[in-house]
Scaffold this active site. Structure first.
Site, PDB file in Angstrom:
ATOM      1  N   TYR A 175       0.827  -1.203   0.000  1.00  0.00           N
ATOM      2  CA  TYR A 175       0.000   0.000   0.000  1.00  0.00           C
ATOM      3  C   TYR A 175       0.872   1.269   0.000  1.00  0.00           C
ATOM      4  O   TYR A 175       0.644   2.168  -0.815  1.00  0.00           O
ATOM      5  CB  TYR A 175      -0.955  -0.006   1.192  1.00  0.00           C
ATOM      6  CG  TYR A 175      -2.300  -0.628   0.891  1.00  0.00           C
ATOM      7  CD1 TYR A 175      -2.403  -1.741   0.062  1.00  0.00           C
ATOM      8  CD2 TYR A 175      -3.465  -0.117   1.437  1.00  0.00           C
ATOM      9  CE1 TYR A 175      -3.628  -2.324  -0.218  1.00  0.00           C
ATOM     10  CE2 TYR A 175      -4.706  -0.691   1.164  1.00  0.00           C
ATOM     11  CZ  TYR A 175      -4.783  -1.792   0.334  1.00  0.00           C
ATOM     12  OH  TYR A 175      -6.000  -2.350   0.053  1.00  0.00           O
TER      13      TYR A 175
ATOM     14  N   GLU B  25       1.364   6.233  -7.204  1.00  0.00           N
ATOM     15  CA  GLU B  25       0.175   6.926  -7.707  1.00  0.00           C
ATOM     16  C   GLU B  25       0.328   8.439  -7.575  1.00  0.00           C
ATOM     17  O   GLU B  25       0.005   9.203  -8.507  1.00  0.00           O
ATOM     18  CB  GLU B  25      -1.064   6.449  -6.945  1.00  0.00           C
ATOM     19  CG  GLU B  25      -1.446   4.998  -7.211  1.00  0.00           C
ATOM     20  CD  GLU B  25      -2.537   4.516  -6.260  1.00  0.00           C
ATOM     21  OE1 GLU B  25      -3.292   5.365  -5.747  1.00  0.00           O
ATOM     22  OE2 GLU B  25      -2.630   3.291  -6.030  1.00  0.00           O
TER      23      GLU B  25
END
Length: 774
Positions: free
Chosen positions: A147, A154
């Site tokens: 994550y 991102e």
């Protein structure tokens, strides 16, 4: 994934997840190959870009899977996860050459792939029915690294695309800025959600392993079964599923009076979420006549006792056979006489500090305030006037006030199965000097507390100890700590022997045996059936035996008058506008439903209430229905039955769940609902038990002729908390109650957020905002 799916839908989900796993694995292979060969991110994109866009875009199907209930994933969380990916690949990477050339492309894509491949394989394994621990561990542990790396990738991809979008699409340029700001609160939320999922998943897996190790006989593989067990439903795999057996018991019960209804139940494909209507149909068929009611009850009990197995030393018997086979005495008996004294005059006292129409949690500090005498009678009148309880319930409690001699239980005997239950009557009975025969799980922590309560009481407390655990010692020579280590019995493994012990130790006087057991899921059914076998055997031996149970308000109940039905119609007609709007939208079905003509009563009708909350599951409702069926059968044979409906109760285990707490917090908005604290519910239900046992004219008495149908046993003395008289079905008000609670609690913040959101939208669209806020 526990949801009962048709074979076609299950096949679809398996195919979807396998294809997704394969797609992500292929993208991972291409990305790692590019990295190994020293390709730039742009060169790597040329090889895996198209495949990435396909597998990532098809992930949007998962939002619909959650929305339409194909899987149990939360819609909001799923939407956040999928959307965060889609706006990156389509809103940044795909159209921006700067993104394709940035090092973060490798970081993002490889992180995604390493997360998605095991996730989809996990789903496939869950659908097939077996999840290997390595796959389970990676699924719920890999996020700790993936994550943070994926989110970092991102964010840098979004940053790299800003130069392109500033001139190409200024509105989207500003949207991306907002999105990047949202990563600050959103990322911790998503990571925390996975931590919670991990904690819950490991806890459930550990509990399942412990249950198998303890050989509780629960749903699972045949090889792990021991004691009272669900039957094998898949001979090839040895699986002991619950759904088929649960349905089979209901089908067998109603088939005894209505083949057509049985056929409809048998054809129900989605039993997990479709069982509710069949419960109502069962009750309606039973209310047609006393003969029907007893036929349904008898057939249901016989089906359960025949279908469920009792496994011991590799030998498999039906439960009924086991009760007649394993009858050897294996328990010693020990009695503790309390030192609390019982000479003072008894008076009924009910702890209560609430107010009808007010949130229960506002009165937490007053919940132990005690009402007695005239003050208690006045509160009973208020509850009746508001519709929180039924008049006959108030009359029963007032009778206990008027007859304090009933509160002397020194010559009365009670067998409590599940004596340590949080909703059980043990503390009250001991305080009234009762003679209690206690059965509960053989765990030291449980018995330490029970023994302490017994020592401080004015009652007499008797319990079983397995002879094998004593090793020649005498219970009378042991300390309380030592007794706690050896006391108790396992209701699921020692079912026949417990029946033998109870039958032998109870004096030849009038005895009341009560089932107060509870466990989650499939084990609840097993416990209920174990207690039923014990009670059934005792009932045969003792014609004067009384039975006691706690009824849940979230069930389908017959009512003993038309008044609650009319009140439900009135409360719906006078409901607030927002409730009427929800009802018009189909969110709040009417609580007032069609009555049932009783053919053996000259066409007299019986009204009923459908309070079933489907989310509680079919195992919960079957466990409670087994108790109903036993009560009906034994009442028809002359046994006294005390089985009163308890209100929705804010026990610690319930309100620990934030969603349940919120729903309870808003239920007062549905007139006349009132949620009670456990102190109130325990005292009231204990007092109703005393009334049913002590009052020879109580409708609970098996000799009573005041009932038109055995199902009305549970209608008398109903302290339902308003569920009979609310305008809308109990099973429909939970979500709106929670929303109302959140709005009332956080309304100011919601309003401020709405204003801020409007300003933000205006800036995104126009690029301008007053005061230079952006």
């Amino acid at each position: 994934l526990q949801k009962i799916l048709s074979l076609e839908m299950k096949a679809y989900l398996v195919a979807y997840n396998l294809a997704s796993a394969a797609g992500w694995a292929y993208v991972l292979f291409l990305a790692l190959t590019g990295l190994k060969e020293g390709k730039t991110p742009a060169e790597a994109w040329d090889s895996f870009g198209t495949s990435l866009m396909v597998v990532q875009t098809t992930m949007a199907f998962e939002i619909f899977h959650a929305l339409f209930g194909l899987v149990r994933s939360p819609v909001f969380v799923t939407t956040m996860q999928v959307s965060s990916r889609l706006w990156v690949v389509w809103g940044a990477t795909y159209y921006s050459s700067a993104c394709k050339e940035h090092w973060s492309l490798y970081l993002m894509v490889i992180s995604w792939c390493c997360a998605e491949v095991p996730r989809y394989l996990f789903y496939v394994a869950a659908l097939v029915g077996h999840i290997p621990f390595p796959l389970f561990f990676v699924r719920y542990s890999g996020f700790m690294m993936l994550y943070p790396t994926g989110i970092t990738g991102e964010i840098f991809q979004c940053l790299a695309s800003l130069g392109h979008w500033e001139t190409a699409a200024p509105v989207w340029f500003r949207c991306l800025k907002v999105i990047m700001v949202l990563y600050a609160p959103g990322s911790p939320f998503m990571i925390n959600n996975m931590w919670l999922n991990r904690k819950s998943a490991f806890k459930k897996r550990k509990a399942a392993a412990a249950a198998a190790a303890a050989a509780s006989g629960g749903a699972g593989k045949s090889s792990s079964a021991k004691g009272l067990s669900w039957p094998v439903t898949d001979v090839k795999s040895g699986e002991r599923g619950t759904t088929a057996t649960n349905k089979a018991v209901w089908v067998a019960a109603v088939k005894s009076v209505d083949e057509a209804l049985a056929g409809k139940a048998a054809k129900e494909k989605n039993w997990r979420y479709g069982y509710g209507k069949h419960v109502e149909a069962n009750v309606r068929a039973s209310l047609i006549s006393t003969k029907n009611a007893l036929s349904v009850a008898t057939a249901g009990l016989e089906a359960a006792q025949t279908l469920f197995e009792f496994v011991r030393d590799g030998k498999v018997l039906s439960l009924a056979e086991a009760m007649d086979t394993y009858t050897d005495p294996v328990f010693e008996t020990h009695t503790i006489k309390g030192s609390g004294g019982g000479g003072s005059k008894k008076e009924l006292k009910i702890p209560y500090g609430g107010k009808v129409g007010s949130p229960y949690f506002l009165h937490k500090n007053e919940r132990t305030n005690e009402l007695s005498g005239a003050a208690l009678v006045k509160q009973l009148e208020v509850w009746v006037a508001e519709g929180v309880i039924e008049p006959d319930c108030a009359a029963a409690l007032k009778a206990c006030v008027d007859h304090p001699e009933w509160l002397d239980l020194s010559n009365h005997y009670f067998v409590l199965l599940g004596a340590g239950s949080a909703m059980g009557p043990l503390p009250l009975l001991l305080s009234l000097g009762a003679n209690v025969y206690a059965v509960d799980i053989d765990r030291a922590g449980v018995w330490k507390g029970l023994i302490q309560k017994a020592r401080a009481s004015s009652g007499e407390f008797t319990f079983p100890i397995k002879t094998a655990k004593l090793n020649g010692r005498k219970p009378s020579s042991m300390s309380d700590e030592e007794l706690a280590e050896v006391a108790g019995a396992d209701l699921l493994n020692d079912t026949p022997e417990i029946a033998t012990w109870v039958g032998a130790v109870c004096p030849q006087k009038r005895v009341t045996v009560g089932n107060y057991t509870y466990l989650d899921g499939a084990l609840h059914v097993q416990l209920s059936l174990a207690c039923d076998a014990i009670i059934g055997k005792l009932s045969e031996q003792r014609p004067d035996l009384s039975l006691a149970f706690l009824c849940t308000p979230t069930d389908c109940h017959a009512m003993n008058s038309e008044a609650p039905h009319k009140a439900a119609i009135s409360n719906a007609a006078n409901a607030p506008l927002w409730q009427k709007a929800a009802a018009a939208a189909g969110l709040l079905p009417a609580n007032a439903i069609k009555p049932v003509p009783m053919t053996d009563k000259g066409g007299k009708v019986c009204h009923l209430v459908d309070g079933v909350v489907v989310d509680q599951g079919p195992n919960y409702i079957l466990a409670k229905r087994l108790q109903h069926w036993r009560s009906m059968v034994e009442w028809s044979r002359g046994h006294t039955i005390s089985s009163n409906i308890a209100p929705s109760t804010a026990t610690a285990s319930v309100v620990h769940n934030a969603q349940f707490a919120a729903a309870y917090g808003g239920m007062h908005l549905f007139k006349p609902m009132e949620v009670m604290y456990a102190e109130t519910s325990n005292a009231v239900m204990g007092a109703l038990l005393v009334h049913d046992v002590r009052n020879p004219n109580a409708p609970a008495n098996g000799a009573s002729k005041t009932l038109d149908n055995p199902l009305q046993i549970f209608a008398n003395g109903s302290f339902h908390g308003g569920t009979w008289r609310i305008g809308y079905k109990m099973g429909s008000i939970g979500a709106l109650s929670a929303v109302a609670y959140y709005l009332a609690t956080y309304g100011v913040y919601v309003s401020a957020g709405a204003v801020g959101f409007s300003s933000l939208v205006a800036w995104v669209i126009t690029g301008e905002a007053s005061g230079g806020l952006f």
